[in-house]
Design a protein around this motif. Structure first.
Motif, PDB file in Angstrom:
ATOM      1  N   SER A  78       0.596  -1.469  -0.079  1.00 16.99           N
ATOM      2  CA  SER A  78      -0.310   0.247   0.289  1.00 16.99           C
ATOM      3  C   SER A  78       0.716   1.188  -0.219  1.00 16.99           C
ATOM      4  O   SER A  78       2.210   1.341   0.267  1.00 16.99           O
ATOM      5  CB  SER A  78      -0.562  -0.328   1.384  1.00 16.99           C
ATOM      6  OG  SER A  78      -0.370   0.496   2.763  1.00 16.99           O
ATOM      7  N   GLY A  79       0.431   2.100  -0.220  1.00 20.38           N
ATOM      8  CA  GLY A  79       0.820   3.619   0.210  1.00 20.38           C
ATOM      9  C   GLY A  79       0.109   4.638   0.179  1.00 20.38           C
ATOM     10  O   GLY A  79      -0.668   4.558  -1.153  1.00 20.38           O
ATOM     11  N   LEU A  80       0.659   6.230   0.274  1.00 20.03           N
ATOM     12  CA  LEU A  80       0.231   7.395  -0.159  1.00 20.03           C
ATOM     13  C   LEU A  80       0.610   8.252  -0.002  1.00 20.03           C
ATOM     14  O   LEU A  80       2.171   8.560   1.081  1.00 20.03           O
ATOM     15  CB  LEU A  80      -0.776   7.370   1.385  1.00 20.03           C
ATOM     16  CG  LEU A  80      -1.752   8.777   1.359  1.00 20.03           C
ATOM     17  CD1 LEU A  80      -3.610   8.525   1.856  1.00 20.03           C
ATOM     18  CD2 LEU A  80      -1.008   9.285   2.385  1.00 20.03           C
ATOM     19  N   VAL A  81       0.973   9.467  -0.805  1.00 23.04           N
ATOM     20  CA  VAL A  81       1.711  10.757  -0.048  1.00 23.04           C
ATOM     21  C   VAL A  81       0.506  12.270  -0.583  1.00 23.04           C
ATOM     22  O   VAL A  81      -0.304  12.309  -0.629  1.00 23.04           O
ATOM     23  CB  VAL A  81       2.582  10.841  -1.402  1.00 23.04           C
ATOM     24  CG1 VAL A  81       3.299  12.793  -1.306  1.00 23.04           C
ATOM     25  CG2 VAL A  81       3.341  10.025  -1.783  1.00 23.04           C
ATOM     26  N   ALA A  82       0.370  12.571   0.805  1.00 28.96           N
ATOM     27  CA  ALA A  82       0.526  13.824   0.859  1.00 28.96           C
ATOM     28  C   ALA A  82       0.831  14.784   1.240  1.00 28.96           C
ATOM     29  O   ALA A  82       2.020  15.079   1.887  1.00 28.96           O
ATOM     30  CB  ALA A  82      -1.001  13.291   2.085  1.00 28.96           C
ATOM     31  N   LEU A  83       0.399  16.242   0.496  1.00 25.49           N
ATOM     32  CA  LEU A  83       1.956  17.649   0.677  1.00 25.49           C
ATOM     33  C   LEU A  83       0.840  18.164   1.695  1.00 25.49           C
ATOM     34  O   LEU A  83      -0.857  18.240   1.149  1.00 25.49           O
ATOM     35  CB  LEU A  83       1.765  17.617  -1.039  1.00 25.49           C
ATOM     36  CG  LEU A  83       2.373  16.574  -1.790  1.00 25.49           C
ATOM     37  CD1 LEU A  83       2.866  17.222  -3.352  1.00 25.49           C
ATOM     38  CD2 LEU A  83       3.735  16.163  -0.516  1.00 25.49           C
ATOM     39  N   ARG A 131      11.783  21.824   8.273  1.00 28.69           N
ATOM     40  CA  ARG A 131      10.166  21.942   7.950  1.00 28.69           C
ATOM     41  C   ARG A 131       9.266  21.118   6.834  1.00 28.69           C
ATOM     42  O   ARG A 131       9.900  20.235   6.574  1.00 28.69           O
ATOM     43  CB  ARG A 131       9.782  23.368   7.566  1.00 28.69           C
ATOM     44  CG  ARG A 131       9.695  23.002   5.700  1.00 28.69           C
ATOM     45  CD  ARG A 131       9.839  24.792   5.147  1.00 28.69           C
ATOM     46  NE  ARG A 131       9.610  24.471   3.849  1.00 28.69           N
ATOM     47  CZ  ARG A 131       9.079  23.955   3.271  1.00 28.69           C
ATOM     48  NH1 ARG A 131       7.723  23.699   3.515  1.00 28.69           N
ATOM     49  NH2 ARG A 131       8.705  24.215   2.000  1.00 28.69           N
ATOM     50  N   VAL A 132       8.340  20.382   7.928  1.00 23.82           N
ATOM     51  CA  VAL A 132       7.064  19.626   7.755  1.00 23.82           C
ATOM     52  C   VAL A 132       6.888  19.860   5.859  1.00 23.82           C
ATOM     53  O   VAL A 132       5.993  20.839   5.732  1.00 23.82           O
ATOM     54  CB  VAL A 132       6.542  18.904   8.579  1.00 23.82           C
ATOM     55  CG1 VAL A 132       5.487  17.250   7.747  1.00 23.82           C
ATOM     56  CG2 VAL A 132       7.408  17.981   9.669  1.00 23.82           C
ATOM     57  N   ILE A 133       6.977  18.796   4.903  1.00 19.88           N
ATOM     58  CA  ILE A 133       6.113  19.641   3.306  1.00 19.88           C
ATOM     59  C   ILE A 133       4.618  18.655   3.183  1.00 19.88           C
ATOM     60  O   ILE A 133       4.783  18.705   2.555  1.00 19.88           O
ATOM     61  CB  ILE A 133       7.163  18.944   2.757  1.00 19.88           C
ATOM     62  CG1 ILE A 133       7.926  18.390   2.076  1.00 19.88           C
ATOM     63  CG2 ILE A 133       8.157  20.509   3.171  1.00 19.88           C
ATOM     64  CD1 ILE A 133       8.259  18.240   0.831  1.00 19.88           C
ATOM     65  N   GLY A 134       4.707  17.095   4.814  1.00 22.19           N
ATOM     66  CA  GLY A 134       3.985  16.317   3.864  1.00 22.19           C
ATOM     67  C   GLY A 134       4.092  15.489   4.271  1.00 22.19           C
ATOM     68  O   GLY A 134       4.896  15.373   5.742  1.00 22.19           O
ATOM     69  N   LEU A 135       3.334  14.185   4.060  1.00 20.58           N
ATOM     70  CA  LEU A 135       3.581  12.561   4.681  1.00 20.58           C
ATOM     71  C   LEU A 135       3.547  11.353   3.818  1.00 20.58           C
ATOM     72  O   LEU A 135       2.880  11.523   2.623  1.00 20.58           O
ATOM     73  CB  LEU A 135       3.175  12.423   6.439  1.00 20.58           C
ATOM     74  CG  LEU A 135       1.163  13.149   5.616  1.00 20.58           C
ATOM     75  CD1 LEU A 135       0.509  11.970   5.120  1.00 20.58           C
ATOM     76  CD2 LEU A 135       0.778  13.363   7.609  1.00 20.58           C
ATOM     77  N   LEU A 136       4.178  10.465   4.098  1.00 19.26           N
ATOM     78  CA  LEU A 136       3.765   9.149   3.678  1.00 19.26           C
ATOM     79  C   LEU A 136       3.320   8.654   4.459  1.00 19.26           C
ATOM     80  O   LEU A 136       3.094   8.250   6.146  1.00 19.26           O
ATOM     81  CB  LEU A 136       4.836   8.329   3.471  1.00 19.26           C
ATOM     82  CG  LEU A 136       6.087   9.428   2.106  1.00 19.26           C
ATOM     83  CD1 LEU A 136       7.229   8.277   2.131  1.00 19.26           C
ATOM     84  CD2 LEU A 136       5.287   9.822   1.702  1.00 19.26           C
ATOM     85  N   SER A 137       2.083   7.255   3.951  1.00 19.68           N
ATOM     86  CA  SER A 137       1.451   6.679   4.985  1.00 19.68           C
ATOM     87  C   SER A 137       1.750   4.955   4.866  1.00 19.68           C
ATOM     88  O   SER A 137       1.236   5.565   3.193  1.00 19.68           O
ATOM     89  CB  SER A 137       0.638   7.223   5.240  1.00 19.68           C
ATOM     90  OG  SER A 137      -0.241   6.571   6.274  1.00 19.68           O
TER      91      SER A 137
END
Length: 725
Positions: free
Chosen positions: A217-222, A295-301
């Motif tokens: 599975s995988g997800l990228v959110a910005l 700084r945080v620019i987004g996340l992976l999950s």
């Protein structure tokens, strides 16, 4: 098996079986399959009802059942589902139960409420530890032991356990090495893939593909400019989240964004879970931050449908992937932003070029019939609009008249009229405000034409000058929401230019009408002052000749001679006036010839000495010969009527940059500031000044009483040539 000897052990476990068992240990590549062989072999050796193995989870100190022999399938599922913690197995490891390095736990001492007891009872349970290198506990073999223990048999089981433990450790090391190699390969491939492009979509797609390969599975959110998380890419089973905003009200997401550290959720159904984010069948997940520049620019999950599916190695791998792609994502975002700014700058430049073209068109001529259609066509072609219409307001009829049209439907309906109370165009004219309809079907007052059934959006921009609506610029598109607020802002500037052109054109028309009226009045005065007086004199002379014909015939020839002279003078005066109205030399021979011919005629008639000097090429003033000739004509008329001059000098200097006209006399002169507005000389000067202003030039009068008069007109020509006039 009490009292079993070594020979008996060898007979019970032949050398061939030992060798086969050793081969099985070397051939298997997973701890579960390897231990499956072990429990089957031990069950056969010790003749036990059931044997199973629990392996230790080093992260949570739990013992998980992984291999089984002689146990019913339904009980296997229970053993797999319920791990045993230290609070259960530690009390069983008493010295009273010790058998060598194993522990034989009586049936009555087995714990209550765990499936292990159900699997073993009513037998005793032999717990033989699986110890790896450094005597580290990695698991335990559990054997249902129906008879009193035999030390030799226990030692044999312990020997098998030691061999099995070493094999498990070797397999785990091999697995770990394989995972590390796979991780390095994955990161290397991902690094090459995302480092070879500045396309953000490609980077995101490569990232979720690698996540899906590693975790299923995988997800990228910005994070966007407003600080909200937007799912930019995802792999199954999370594809339905693409384009969705994730609320930072969720504690897990907020914690990751605020702290810049990964977050593991063992059970999404728990209070700290994330079921509000993921689909209902997701049971566990890991969320890792994407960081760049502190700084945080987004996340992976990544997610799983199993509870507790992720370990520390998974978290490390996800963090490594995040570190690998964060830089390329930021670079791609910066590149995309630079491209967007470049496109915006280019779009602004293109818009300015179109605006300049429109400005040149509307300032090149004051003839609205010529300029407005050209400007409308430039708007349509320059900005690429499907359809552009220009309406002007007929105040007397309260109607909007289509005066120019360009595009798919042009120019068939030019001249079309519609009442100011109808349609979106009428609304813009009445309100004096821009009307933008993204969907014309939703506008109650939309007035669709039969020829334009495919129109979906419309933009109406009023033309306003001095607070008064002069017309409406109407743009139509077959695309829903095809006209944006940016279009409205640009077209507002265009509308201002068109409004100025319409206002100037109308003022010019009124000025022309006033000039024509003034010219008619002047001619009337000329006719009254000269020709009409001469005709009246001719009438009196003819009457006198008739009366003298009978009484004194000798006087008749004298009277007829006077009548002939007067008629000849009247004819000459009339020809002069006709020449002033439309000098043929100006049309046929050009400006210099027309001035020369007019000067010669006037010199002969008035007894003046007129000198004409021309410097340069008269082709430089092509297109403005008429107003320049009229200025010379008016200047000479003023000299004849008011100056009492004997000599006149006309100087005409023509270059690429400018035209300079100077008319000077040696007459009585005057004080330019002293003449009242109604004085004839002043009216002539005013006419010349207005003609010079229409050409965009300057007009200067130099005169003093007794010192003659000089008028100078300078008209700039370079901009006129650049505009192609």
């Amino acid at each position: 098996m009490s009292g079993i000897s070594s020979d008996q052990i060898n007979r019970a476990l032949p050398l061939g079986d030992l060798l086969a068992f050793d081969d099985a240990l070397r051939a298997d590549d997973t701890p579960e399959s390897l231990l499956g062989e072990v429990v089957e072999t031990l069950r056969r050796i010790v003749n036990s009802p059931c044997v199973y193995v629990r392996l230790r989870d080093t992260e949570r100190e739990l013992l998980h059942a992984v291999a089984f022999a002689g146990i019913a399938p339904e009980l296997v599922e229970q053993l797999r589902a319920i791990p045993i913690g230290p609070d259960v197995y530690q009390p069983l490891l008493r010295d009273a139960y010790r058998q060598s390095s194993s522990f034989l736990v009586p049936a009555e001492a087995l714990p209550v409420g765990v499936p292990d007891t159900a699997a073993i009872a009513p037998s005793a349970a032999l717990l033989t530890p699986l110890r790896g290198r450094g005597d580290r506990l990695i698991g335990v073999i559990v054997i249902a032991w129906p008879v009193p223990p035999d030390p030799a048999t226990v030692r044999m089981v312990e020997a098998v356990a030691r061999q099995a433990a070493l094999a498990v450790e070797n397999v785990r090391l091999a697995e770990r090495s394989a995972r590390l190699l796979a991780k390095e390969q994955l990161l290397a491939e991902l690094g090459r893939a995302v480092g070879a492009t500045l396309d953000l979509d490609t980077i995101l797609r490569q990232t979720v593909d690698r996540l899906a390969a590693a975790f299923g599975s995988g997800l990228v959110a910005l994070l966007d400019d407003e600080g909200e998380l937007l799912v930019a890419a995802a792999a199954s089973p999370l594809t339905e989240l693409i384009g969705r905003r994730l609320s930072l009200a969720d504690k897990a997401l907020a914690w990751v964004v605020q702290n810049g550290r990964p977050f593991v959720i063992e059970d999404c159904r728990s209070p700290e879970g994330a079921q509000s984010i993921f689909p209902p069948d997701v049971m566990s997940c890991v969320i890792a931050p994407l960081r760049s520049g502190g700084r945080v620019i987004g996340l992976l999950s990544v997610v799983s449908r199993r509870v507790g599916a992720f370990n520390d190695e998974d978290v490390d791998l996800l963090e490594a992937i995040a570190a690998q792609v964060s830089g390329p994502i930021v670079s791609a975002q910066l590149y995309a932003e630079s491209q967007r700014l470049a496109r915006q700058v280019q779009r602004r430049a293109d818009q300015l070029a179109v605006l300049n073209s429109i400005a040149r068109i509307v300032t090149a001529t004051l003839d609205l019939h010529e300029s407005l259609p050209l400007a409308t066509q430039q708007i349509q072609q320059g900005f690429g609009y499907p359809q552009v219409d220009l309406f002007l307001l007929d105040e007397d009829a309260s109607e909007l008249v289509l005066v120019a049209s360009a595009g798919q439907y042009a120019p068939a309906r030019v001249g079309h009229r519609q009442h100011i109370n109808l349609g979106l165009v009428g609304r813009a004219a009445r309100s004096g405000k821009i009307v933008r309809a993204e969907d014309v079907a939703a506008e109650a007052d939309y007035l669709g034409l039969r020829e334009r059934l495919d129109i979906r959006s419309e933009l109406c921009v009023p033309l306003i000058a001095n607070g008064k609506t002069l017309g409406v610029l109407n743009i139509e598109s077959p695309q829903p929401a095809g006209l944006t607020a940016e279009d409205a802002a640009v077209l507002e500037t265009v509308a201002d230019m068109l409004a100025g052109a319409v206002e100037n054109g109308r003022l010019y028309q009124r000025a022309q009408q006033a000039a024509a009226l003034e010219e008619r009045n002047r001619l009337a005065r000329e006719l009254h002052d000269s020709v009409s007086q001469q005709l009246f004199s001719m009438t009196l002379t003819a009457q006198a000749a008739r009366s003298q014909f009978e009484r004194n015939p000798a006087r008749v020839p004298v009277l007829l001679e006077r009548l002939h002279e007067t008629a000849t003078a009247a004819l000459a005066e009339m020809r002069a006036l006709i020449f002033q109205l439309r000098p043929p030399a100006l049309r046929d021979q050009g400006l210099v010839a027309a001035i020369q011919q007019h000067a010669q005629h006037l010199a002969h008639r008035e007894g003046l000495r007129i000198e004409l000097n021309v410097i340069g090429d008269e082709r430089h003033v092509r297109g403005i010969e008429q107003p320049l000739f009229r200025i010379v004509q008016e200047a000479l008329n003023n000299i004849v009527k008011h100056a009492a001059a004997r000599n006149v000098r006309i100087q005409l200097e023509l270059t690429v940059d400018q035209a300079r006209l100077c008319v000077a006399d040696d007459g009585q002169g005057f004080d330019p500031k002293a003449y009242p507005s109604g004085e004839g000389r002043h009216l002539g000067l005013l006419g010349m000044r207005e003609r010079a202003a229409e050409l965009g030039g300057s007009f200067t009068v130099r005169s003093h009483p007794g010192s003659g008069t000089e008028i100078e007109v300078i008209v700039p020509l370079r901009e006129r040539h650049a505009a192609g006039e």
